[in-house]
Design an enzyme around this catalytic site. Structure first.
Site, short mmCIF file in Angstrom:
data_model
loop_
_atom_site.label_atom_id
_atom_site.label_comp_id
_atom_site.label_asym_id
_atom_site.label_seq_id
_atom_site.Cartn_x
_atom_site.Cartn_y
_atom_site.Cartn_z
N LYS A 78 0.84 -1.21 0.00
CA LYS A 78 0.00 0.00 0.00
C LYS A 78 0.87 1.25 0.00
O LYS A 78 0.64 2.18 -0.77
CB LYS A 78 -0.89 0.01 1.25
CG LYS A 78 -1.54 1.34 1.55
CD LYS A 78 -2.39 1.29 2.80
CE LYS A 78 -1.67 1.57 4.09
NZ LYS A 78 -1.38 2.99 4.36
N ASN A 79 1.87 1.27 0.87
CA ASN A 79 2.65 2.50 1.03
C ASN A 79 3.60 2.76 -0.14
O ASN A 79 4.17 3.84 -0.23
CB ASN A 79 3.45 2.46 2.34
CG ASN A 79 2.55 2.66 3.54
OD1 ASN A 79 1.36 2.96 3.39
ND2 ASN A 79 3.10 2.48 4.73
C1 UD1 Z 1 4.68 6.81 6.22
C2 UD1 Z 1 3.78 5.60 6.11
C3 UD1 Z 1 3.32 5.16 7.49
C4 UD1 Z 1 4.51 4.96 8.40
C5 UD1 Z 1 5.42 6.16 8.40
C6 UD1 Z 1 6.71 5.96 9.17
C7 UD1 Z 1 2.75 5.93 3.96
C8 UD1 Z 1 1.51 6.22 3.18
N1 UD1 Z 1 2.64 5.93 5.29
O1 UD1 Z 1 3.88 7.85 6.77
O2 UD1 Z 1 2.59 3.94 7.34
O3 UD1 Z 1 4.06 4.70 9.72
O4 UD1 Z 1 5.79 6.51 7.06
O5 UD1 Z 1 7.41 4.87 8.68
O6 UD1 Z 1 3.78 5.64 3.40
N2 UD1 Z 1 6.89 14.63 10.32
C9 UD1 Z 1 7.00 15.97 10.60
N3 UD1 Z 1 6.80 16.85 9.55
C10 UD1 Z 1 6.50 16.44 8.29
C11 UD1 Z 1 6.41 15.05 8.02
C12 UD1 Z 1 6.61 14.16 9.07
O7 UD1 Z 1 7.28 16.37 11.72
O8 UD1 Z 1 6.34 17.27 7.41
C13 UD1 Z 1 7.09 13.64 11.43
C14 UD1 Z 1 5.85 12.80 11.69
O9 UD1 Z 1 4.94 13.44 12.53
C15 UD1 Z 1 6.47 11.56 12.31
C16 UD1 Z 1 7.82 11.44 11.57
O10 UD1 Z 1 8.08 12.72 11.00
O11 UD1 Z 1 6.71 11.80 13.68
C17 UD1 Z 1 7.83 10.41 10.46
O12 UD1 Z 1 6.72 10.61 9.63
P1 UD1 Z 1 6.74 10.26 8.07
O13 UD1 Z 1 7.92 9.40 7.78
O14 UD1 Z 1 6.56 11.50 7.29
O15 UD1 Z 1 5.42 9.37 7.92
P2 UD1 Z 1 4.41 9.36 6.71
O16 UD1 Z 1 5.13 9.58 5.43
O17 UD1 Z 1 3.24 10.22 7.04
#
Ligand code: UD1
Length: 434
Positions: A22-23
């Site tokens: 999915k991801n």
């Molecule tokens: C993706 C996955 C999710 C997984 C996560 C971490 C998808 C669709 N989802 O989510 O299943 O749990 O990676 O492996 O691929 N953050 C910020 N600012 C931002 C972006 C992120 O502070 O602009 C923080 C988030 O709150 C979190 C951390 O960075 O604490 C990691 O998040 P991120 O890797 O971005 O997760 P997703 O891409 O949303």
């Protein structure tokens, strides 16, 4: 309301086919916005989130044909005539990954308006890093009325930039990578995410004509192109589905061959399962996981960005460790509120104490079935896993979370000996999506 009913106690045995990730599929679908040609994606799982992305893209003007799931799952996405560059709140609130259309829309059309996803059950989850990257590539970004409004300042085209992420974000890396593929000049992403889904996206973009180096490391270099072309790409196997069923095999002291699974996509995880007493064997078609003979040994786990232990397997691992001989310390470092499964597991008899971002799990001899519900996808599946070994009946409600991320979960577990059924308004419906 639909629920999943499980009668615990059966060992799982047999083969489980692993679906496409999915991801990986979600950003790949968004990447179709980067070209007017057709992008063919094979091995796309049939999931609610995939359907949401399909609806979102169709609303923008992408034509989507073919079908996800089934024996030969394949979607063809053609973004020849984009009519709209807005991702509305109604879809984004259902699926945070909708933010992934921001980079491609902005890079190809010079403008995009995407609803802000807001918080979710596992934490605040801001998108500041996505916006930081796009700003550094020359976008003006305003936040108004709950929307991100972005515009490429210089002649409608983004330019390459050196972007250093202060923390590792999978989504921000993907959004910026896609934008950089159509930007003017070279982009360098520093402290980029290294997940297999990033590598999969990079490989697809390369097949579409992009020049990318360093994917899979923390520094990714992208030479922007004026245009990209169509391609055909097969979605990488779902490593989180692999890990989930590997843990299900361990929990039930069962023996499962996970067809299509790859150990290289889950570095460290199989080693940890081996430390609990499981046997892991690579086979010609995938990976075979045999659970420990007796109670598993307790192991400590800390979630980290790839190649560390995935946060998306933390809840499942905790469900496993509730039955350990001894104690296990599980520490969550990625999301601030990802222990929503703890009270539910406790209702089934687990002994778990949470201190800040760590949970101390003291193994108990037996869980007992109970009605439970969860607030996110991986927490929900951890309750299904607990139900597989609990004494008596467990009912898991709010299973729309499971539909978002596990293709045919009930059918796959049932085929391997679990006593499990999906009940839809009182009717048993085993072969539905979950
Ligand atoms: C993706 C996955 C999710 C997984 C996560 C971490 C998808 C669709 N989802 O989510 O299943 O749990 O990676 O492996 O691929 N953050 C910020 N600012 C931002 C972006 C992120 O502070 O602009 C923080 C988030 O709150 C979190 C951390 O960075 O604490 C990691 O998040 P991120 O890797 O971005 O997760 P997703 O891409 O949303």
């Amino acid at each position: 309301m639909d629920e999943v009913r499980i009668h615990g106690g059966n060992r799982l045995s047999g083969k489980i086919p692993i679906s496409g990730a999915k991801n990986a599929a979600l950003p790949l679908m968004a990447a179709s916005l980067l070209t007017g040609d057709s992008l063919v994606l094979n091995n796309v799982p049939l999931l609610a989130d995939i359907e949401s992305m399909r609806t979102l893209l169709a609303g923008l003007g992408t034509t989507v044909s073919g079908h996800a799931g089934g024996a030969e799952p394949s979607l063809t996405l053609t973004s020849a005539r984009i009519a709209d560059t807005e991702a509305p709140y109604d879809i984004v609130r259902k699926m945070r990954a909708s933010i992934l259309v921001l980079g491609p829309l902005l890079a190809r059309y010079g403008v995009a308006r995407v609803s802000l996803p807001g918080g979710c059950a596992i934490g605040n989850r801001p998108v500041d890093l996505h916006l930081k990257g796009l700003r550094e590539m020359g976008a003006s970004v305003d936040l108004t009325g709950g929307y991100v409004e972005a515009r490429a300042r210089r002649g409608g085209r983004l330019h390459g930039a050196k972007i250093a992420f202060p923390l590792v974000s999978v989504g921000a890396t993907e959004n910026v990578m896609m934008a950089a593929a159509l930007a003017d000049g070279e982009s360098v992403l520093i402290n980029a995410a290294r997940e297999p889904e990033i590598i999969d996206l990079a490989n697809c973009l390369i097949a579409m004509g992009a020049t990318i180096e360093g994917h899979g490391t923390d520094t990714i270099r992208i030479q922007g192109r004026e245009s990209l072309h169509g391609a055909s790409h097969s979605v990488v196997p779902d490593r989180i589905e692999v890990g989930t069923y590997a843990i299900a095999a361990c929990v039930t002291r069962g023996d499962l061959e996970l067809i299509g699974a790859r150990t290289d996509l889950l570095p460290g995880v199989f080693e940890i399962l081996a430390d609990t007493g499981a046997t892991i064997i690579e086979t010609e078609r995938g990976v075979r996981v045999k659970g420990p003979d007796g109670r598993p040994s307790g192991v400590d786990v800390m979630t980290e960005p790839h190649p560390g232990f995935p946060t998306d397997l933390q809840a499942q691992m905790m469900a496993y460790m509730t039955g350990a001989a001894g104690a296990s310390m599980i520490t969550e470092t990625i999301f601030e509120n990802r222990f929503m499964h703890v009270p539910e597991l406790s209702r089934m008899g687990a002994n778990i104490t949470v201190h800040g971002s760590s949970a101390l799990v003291r193994g108990v001899a037996k869980l007992t079935g109970a009605p439970v519900m969860a607030t996110d996808l991986r927490a929900s599946v951890s309750l299904v896993i607990a139900g597989l070994v609990a004494k008596g009946e467990t009912t898991v409600s709010r299973i729309y979370h499971l539909d978002r991320g596990y293709e045919r979960l009930v059918g796959k577990l049932h085929d391997c000996g679990a006593v499990i059924e999906r009940v839809s308004d009182g009717e048993v419906a085993r072969d539905q999506v979950a």
